[in-house]
Design an enzyme around this catalytic site. Structure first.
Site, mmCIF file in Angstrom:
data_model
loop_
_atom_site.group_PDB
_atom_site.id
_atom_site.type_symbol
_atom_site.label_atom_id
_atom_site.label_comp_id
_atom_site.label_asym_id
_atom_site.label_seq_id
_atom_site.Cartn_x
_atom_site.Cartn_y
_atom_site.Cartn_z
ATOM 1 N N ASP A 102 -47.038 13.417 30.607
ATOM 2 C CA ASP A 102 -46.102 12.379 31.021
ATOM 3 C C ASP A 102 -46.848 11.099 31.388
ATOM 4 O O ASP A 102 -47.461 11.024 32.458
ATOM 5 C CB ASP A 102 -45.304 12.906 32.227
ATOM 6 C CG ASP A 102 -44.301 11.897 32.756
ATOM 7 O OD1 ASP A 102 -44.004 10.919 32.042
ATOM 8 O OD2 ASP A 102 -43.826 12.084 33.889
ATOM 9 N N ASP A 283 -43.541 5.591 27.912
ATOM 10 C CA ASP A 283 -43.397 6.800 28.714
ATOM 11 C C ASP A 283 -43.140 8.041 27.861
ATOM 12 O O ASP A 283 -41.998 8.329 27.485
ATOM 13 C CB ASP A 283 -42.259 6.588 29.711
ATOM 14 C CG ASP A 283 -42.097 7.764 30.659
ATOM 15 O OD1 ASP A 283 -42.914 8.707 30.602
ATOM 16 O OD2 ASP A 283 -41.148 7.753 31.457
#
Ligand SMILES: *[C@@H]1O[C@H](CO)[C@@H](O)[C@H](O)[C@H]1NC(C)=O
Length: 401
Positions: A102, A283
């Protein structure tokens, strides 16, 4: 940041609350979790050997470069048929877990033997007591954009990703995790790859895996090569020119919020202007693409039968609709998202109404987020080669998306 889409959340019309997903993800991939480390000839080591052989004194820089040998890749597999997230095998201590990488958060946390049995489910577990050193009195607590969260205690342990090793990585062992994480047995935790400034460990913030290993990488960068419906890779320490076409366009990163922030420019659909994007973050932990509402409404104006639905909390359209490609200018280069990537999935199993993978950033609290809908198909470099104070993002088109 992590903003994971789930069909269950969609059906409940509660996009900001994580919900159990297990029953609804009908077409679970049987994810092949085999680490596929690549091994490269280390040029610096070869030069160093030659230099010693011929009696010259190798320069200090050369010796350092030879020590900086770590590079290689790890397989990133979609967690399900909707590419909700991408997971990779990671060895924490002596246990191999499957973790979601992430770039929107900075904690490496895992289900562990410290997690209550009622929450362990069939997750693979990290056994910190067996291999780690407990950081006494240290705790962590994270809440993600989508409302999910977890918290717990901290060990220092060896973490291995592909051929890259961090010898003293803060491994955050969960003593509790929200229901979405508990029921999503494809994912045993996260590897945060945003900036260490937003790591949640107290009393002393800890470094991310990338910050721990970057000085020992052949080059201080990693690349995300995520694909629709099939395995891609994360590559650490090198650029793989076989995985992208053309040249890599670089753009400056604003990491003042701890994210890989950048500025995106003009967008077009069918050659017509559909507005400019502005500040955004890259992201990998977010499923969809969240943009300013004017850009989103201009896109769906080109999709027959689409509407912004109160019931589903976002744009929907007939599943049979043809979705146009979408262009965005970043770092002076135009990048294209293939239209079909904007069909996230039917709003419920078997429905002929589909939910869009481009949605307004009102759903992410006003943050413009380039999630996996944009990232898959592209080769995205998270780069600190210009020094840790001048991070940048590199973007190119994947050679075989
Ligand atoms: C995207 O830009 C290219 C030129 O860079 C153009 O040929 C193409 O038609 C554009 N596509 C869209 C969807 O606007």
């Amino acid at each position: 940041m992590k903003y994971s889409m789930t069909l269950a959340a969609l059906a409940a019309g509660t996009l900001s609350v994580a919900a159990p997903t297990a029953d609804i993800k009908a077409h679970q991939f049987s994810v092949q979790q085999v680490a596929r480390g690549k091994h490269f000839k280390n040029g610096a080591i070869e030069i160093l050997k030659a230099s010693r052989k011929y009696g010259s004194t190798p320069s200090e820089a050369l010796v350092k470069a030879a020590a900086a040998a770590q590079q290689g890749s790890v397989t990133a597999s979609p967690s399900d048929s909707m590419d909700d997230s991408y997971i990779c095998p990671v060895t924490t201590g002596s246990n191999t877990l499957h973790l979601d990488f992430d770039t929107g958060s900075s904690d490496l946390w895992v289900f562990s033997t410290d997690t209550p049995a009622s929450e362990q489910g069939s997750h693979s577990l990290y056994n910190g007591e067996a291999t780690g050193k407990l950081l006494s009195g240290y705790t962590w607590d994270i809440t993600y954009e989508d409302g999910s969260g977890s918290k717990g205690i901290v060990y220092s342990d060896k973490v291995v990703i592909g051929p890259v090793t961090a010898t003293s990585q803060a491994v955050e062992a969960a003593t509790s995790a929200s229901s979405g994480f508990v029921s999503d047995t494809s994912t045993d935790g996260l590897v945060g790859l945003a900036f260490s400034s937003i790591n949640t460990v107290e009393p002393q913030q800890q470094l991310t895996f990338f910050d721990n290993v970057k000085s020992s990488l052949a080059s201080p960068l990693f690349a995300a090569v995520l694909k629709h419906g099939k395995a891609g890779t994360y590559d650490f320490g090198y650029l793989d020119s076989s995985k992208y076409t053309g040249s890599i366009a670089y753009t400056a990163v604003d990491n003042s919020q701890g994210f890989w922030g950048f500025t995106a420019g003009a967008t077009t659909v069918g050659g017509k202007s559909t507005g400019s994007v502005g500040a955004a973050i890259m992201d990998t932990g977010t499923t969809l693409l969240y943009l300013p509402s004017k850009v989103v409404s201009a896109y769906y104006a080109q999709v027959k039968g689409s509407s912004n639905s109160n019931t589903y909390g976002g744009y929907i359209f007939p599943c049979s609709a043809t979705l146009p490609d979408w262009n965005v200018s970043i770092g002076g280069t135009t990048f294209t998202v293939t239209g079909s990537y904007f069909n996230y999935s039917p709003v419920s199993s078997g429905s002929s109404t589909c939910y869009g993978a481009m949605q307004p950033n009102s759903q992410t609290g006003g943050s413009t987020v380039f999630g996996d809908t944009f990232i898959k198909g592209h080769y995205i470099v998270f780069d600190q080669t210009q020094g840790s104070n001048s991070p940048r993002l590199g973007l190119a088109k994947q050679s075989s998306p």
